[in-house]
Design a protein around this motif. Structure first.
Motif, PDB file in Angstrom:
ATOM      1  N   VAL A 176      16.941   3.055   3.916  1.00 17.52           N
ATOM      2  CA  VAL A 176      16.433   4.373   3.521  1.00 17.52           C
ATOM      3  C   VAL A 176      15.120   4.182   2.777  1.00 17.52           C
ATOM      4  CG1 VAL A 176      18.739   5.404   3.370  1.00 17.52           C
ATOM      5  CG2 VAL A 176      17.721   4.363   1.342  1.00 17.52           C
ATOM      6  N   ALA A 177      14.412   5.283   2.579  1.00 16.09           N
ATOM      7  CA  ALA A 177      13.185   5.268   1.783  1.00 16.09           C
ATOM      8  C   ALA A 177      13.486   5.905   0.432  1.00 16.09           C
ATOM      9  CB  ALA A 177      12.079   6.043   2.493  1.00 16.09           C
ATOM     10  N   LEU A 178      12.901   5.328  -0.611  1.00 18.56           N
ATOM     11  CA  LEU A 178      13.037   5.871  -1.954  1.00 18.56           C
ATOM     12  C   LEU A 178      11.653   6.261  -2.457  1.00 18.56           C
ATOM     13  CD1 LEU A 178      15.449   3.252  -3.575  1.00 18.56           C
ATOM     14  CD2 LEU A 178      16.049   5.436  -2.496  1.00 18.56           C
ATOM     15  N   GLY A 179      11.582   7.419  -3.098  1.00 22.09           N
ATOM     16  CA  GLY A 179      10.329   7.878  -3.679  1.00 22.09           C
ATOM     17  C   GLY A 179      10.110   7.253  -5.043  1.00 22.09           C
ATOM     18  N   ALA A 180       8.997   7.652  -5.688  1.00 23.81           N
ATOM     19  CA  ALA A 180       8.615   7.088  -6.985  1.00 23.81           C
ATOM     20  C   ALA A 180       9.701   7.270  -8.043  1.00 23.81           C
ATOM     21  CB  ALA A 180       7.305   7.711  -7.454  1.00 23.81           C
ATOM     22  N   ARG A 184       0.831  -1.213   0.000  1.00 29.63           N
ATOM     23  CA  ARG A 184       0.000   0.000   0.000  1.00 29.63           C
ATOM     24  C   ARG A 184       0.863   1.260   0.000  1.00 29.63           C
ATOM     25  NH1 ARG A 184      -2.503   0.533   4.971  1.00 29.63           N
ATOM     26  NH2 ARG A 184      -1.540   2.538   5.298  1.00 29.63           N
ATOM     27  N   LEU A 185       1.952   1.235   0.752  1.00 31.15           N
ATOM     28  CA  LEU A 185       2.868   2.375   0.806  1.00 31.15           C
ATOM     29  C   LEU A 185       3.403   2.703  -0.589  1.00 31.15           C
ATOM     30  CD1 LEU A 185       3.994   4.178   3.106  1.00 31.15           C
ATOM     31  CD2 LEU A 185       5.935   2.618   3.220  1.00 31.15           C
ATOM     32  N   LYS A 186       3.735   1.673  -1.337  1.00 26.06           N
ATOM     33  CA  LYS A 186       4.225   1.889  -2.698  1.00 26.06           C
ATOM     34  C   LYS A 186       3.101   2.364  -3.620  1.00 26.06           C
ATOM     35  CE  LYS A 186       6.551  -0.170  -6.598  1.00 26.06           C
ATOM     36  NZ  LYS A 186       6.938  -1.383  -7.282  1.00 26.06           N
ATOM     37  N   ALA A 187       1.933   1.722  -3.529  1.00 22.28           N
ATOM     38  CA  ALA A 187       0.817   2.061  -4.414  1.00 22.28           C
ATOM     39  C   ALA A 187       0.298   3.477  -4.173  1.00 22.28           C
ATOM     40  CB  ALA A 187      -0.318   1.051  -4.235  1.00 22.28           C
ATOM     41  N   GLU A 188       0.189   3.868  -2.908  1.00 19.86           N
ATOM     42  CA  GLU A 188      -0.408   5.165  -2.577  1.00 19.86           C
ATOM     43  C   GLU A 188       0.588   6.314  -2.547  1.00 19.86           C
ATOM     44  OE1 GLU A 188      -2.606   4.716   1.052  1.00 19.86           O
ATOM     45  OE2 GLU A 188      -3.952   3.201   0.173  1.00 19.86           O
ATOM     46  N   HIS A 189       1.843   6.023  -2.210  1.00 13.62           N
ATOM     47  CA  HIS A 189       2.829   7.091  -2.035  1.00 13.62           C
ATOM     48  C   HIS A 189       4.073   6.927  -2.904  1.00 13.62           C
ATOM     49  CE1 HIS A 189       0.467   8.445   1.383  1.00 13.62           C
ATOM     50  NE2 HIS A 189       0.464   7.200   1.825  1.00 13.62           N
ATOM     51  N   GLY A 190       4.160   5.818  -3.631  1.00 15.34           N
ATOM     52  CA  GLY A 190       5.333   5.576  -4.461  1.00 15.34           C
ATOM     53  C   GLY A 190       6.590   5.367  -3.650  1.00 15.34           C
ATOM     54  N   LEU A 191       6.435   4.963  -2.390  1.00 16.40           N
ATOM     55  CA  LEU A 191       7.559   4.866  -1.470  1.00 16.40           C
ATOM     56  C   LEU A 191       7.919   3.415  -1.205  1.00 16.40           C
ATOM     57  CD1 LEU A 191       8.285   7.197   1.347  1.00 16.40           C
ATOM     58  CD2 LEU A 191       8.263   4.788   1.924  1.00 16.40           C
ATOM     59  N   VAL A 192       9.214   3.121  -1.265  1.00  9.15           N
ATOM     60  CA  VAL A 192       9.716   1.784  -0.941  1.00  9.15           C
ATOM     61  C   VAL A 192      10.930   1.927  -0.025  1.00  9.15           C
ATOM     62  CG1 VAL A 192       8.896   0.725  -3.081  1.00  9.15           C
ATOM     63  CG2 VAL A 192      11.202   1.675  -2.982  1.00  9.15           C
ATOM     64  N   THR A 197      16.694   8.315  12.162  1.00 10.09           N
ATOM     65  CA  THR A 197      16.793   9.722  11.785  1.00 10.09           C
ATOM     66  C   THR A 197      15.664   9.995  10.799  1.00 10.09           C
ATOM     67  OG1 THR A 197      18.197   9.516   9.829  1.00 10.09           O
ATOM     68  CG2 THR A 197      19.327   9.528  11.971  1.00 10.09           C
ATOM     69  N   PRO A 198      15.432  11.237  10.439  1.00  9.95           N
ATOM     70  CA  PRO A 198      14.374  11.492   9.450  1.00  9.95           C
ATOM     71  C   PRO A 198      14.597  10.783   8.115  1.00  9.95           C
ATOM     72  CG  PRO A 198      14.928  13.511  10.595  1.00  9.95           C
ATOM     73  CD  PRO A 198      15.942  12.480  11.020  1.00  9.95           C
ATOM     74  N   ALA A 199      15.845  10.510   7.771  1.00  6.90           N
ATOM     75  CA  ALA A 199      16.134   9.962   6.445  1.00  6.90           C
ATOM     76  C   ALA A 199      16.590   8.512   6.440  1.00  6.90           C
ATOM     77  CB  ALA A 199      17.197  10.825   5.765  1.00  6.90           C
ATOM     78  N   ARG A 200      16.937   7.967   7.604  1.00 11.06           N
ATOM     79  CA  ARG A 200      17.435   6.588   7.581  1.00 11.06           C
ATOM     80  C   ARG A 200      17.151   5.863   8.890  1.00 11.06           C
ATOM     81  NH1 ARG A 200      23.021   9.035   8.138  1.00 11.06           N
ATOM     82  NH2 ARG A 200      23.502   8.609  10.294  1.00 11.06           N
ATOM     83  N   LEU A 251      11.915   9.187   5.704  1.00 11.61           N
ATOM     84  CA  LEU A 251      11.097   8.070   6.158  1.00 11.61           C
ATOM     85  C   LEU A 251       9.739   8.617   6.590  1.00 11.61           C
ATOM     86  CD1 LEU A 251      13.750   6.256   8.377  1.00 11.61           C
ATOM     87  CD2 LEU A 251      12.853   5.425   6.204  1.00 11.61           C
ATOM     88  N   PRO A 252       8.663   7.878   6.363  1.00 15.71           N
ATOM     89  CA  PRO A 252       7.347   8.356   6.798  1.00 15.71           C
ATOM     90  C   PRO A 252       7.342   8.647   8.297  1.00 15.71           C
ATOM     91  CG  PRO A 252       7.132   6.412   5.409  1.00 15.71           C
ATOM     92  CD  PRO A 252       8.599   6.580   5.707  1.00 15.71           C
ATOM     93  N   ALA A 253       6.740   9.768   8.681  1.00 12.52           N
ATOM     94  CA  ALA A 253       6.735  10.198  10.089  1.00 12.52           C
ATOM     95  C   ALA A 253       6.109   9.145  11.004  1.00 12.52           C
ATOM     96  CB  ALA A 253       6.004  11.524  10.228  1.00 12.52           C
TER      97      ALA A 253
END
Length: 131
Positions: free
Chosen positions: A109-113, A46-54, A84-87, A120-122
């Motif tokens: 880490v999180a990668l966008g679309a 769902r995270l990938k489908a709705e937010h393009g995030l993996v 951290t906010p990014a990792r 990273l999601p809050a």
């Protein structure tokens, strides 16, 4: 909060010497991380489908201490070392009957679309905060 995941060593996991092939430890710890994230309530599909995030592994530092063998029952332990906010940095261990066979420090880490790093999601970061 240590997450524990059990897995069995199958014949396909071993090499000619009858021990677990070194790269398969990375598969074991990946499976454990996936189950841990699922247990946190994060739906990665769902995270990938709705937010393009993996989530992606950026870095692994591994230490092979003792061999695992065919039919061993292993436990993979996962602990949060730093958020951290990014990792996210995790400490992971593979054990057999309490004896540590393998350790790894894993940076996620999180990668966008677009395939570029994003924060990273809050809600995810908050679920990882230790008291």
């Amino acid at each position: 909060m240590t997450h524990r995941f059990q897995c069995r060593v199958y014949y396909e996991d071993t090499d000619l010497a009858g021990i677990v092939y070194y790269a398969n430890y990375l598969k074991f710890i990946e499976r454990a991380r996936s189950e841990w994230v699922r247990e946190l309530g994060v739906d990665q599909v769902r995270l990938k489908a709705e937010h393009g995030l993996v989530f992606a592994v950026r870095r692994v530092e591994a230490d092979y201490l003792a061999p695992a063998r065919f039919d061993d029952l292993l436990t993979v332990e996962t602990d949060v070392a730093q958020v951290t906010p990014a990792r996210l940095i995790l400490d992971q261990r593979v054990l057999r009957a309490g004896a540590v066979l393998f350790t790894a420090g894993v940076t996620v880490v999180a990668l966008g679309a677009a395939g570029r790093p994003v924060r990273l999601p809050a809600e995810f970061r908050q679920s990882l905060q230790t008291d």
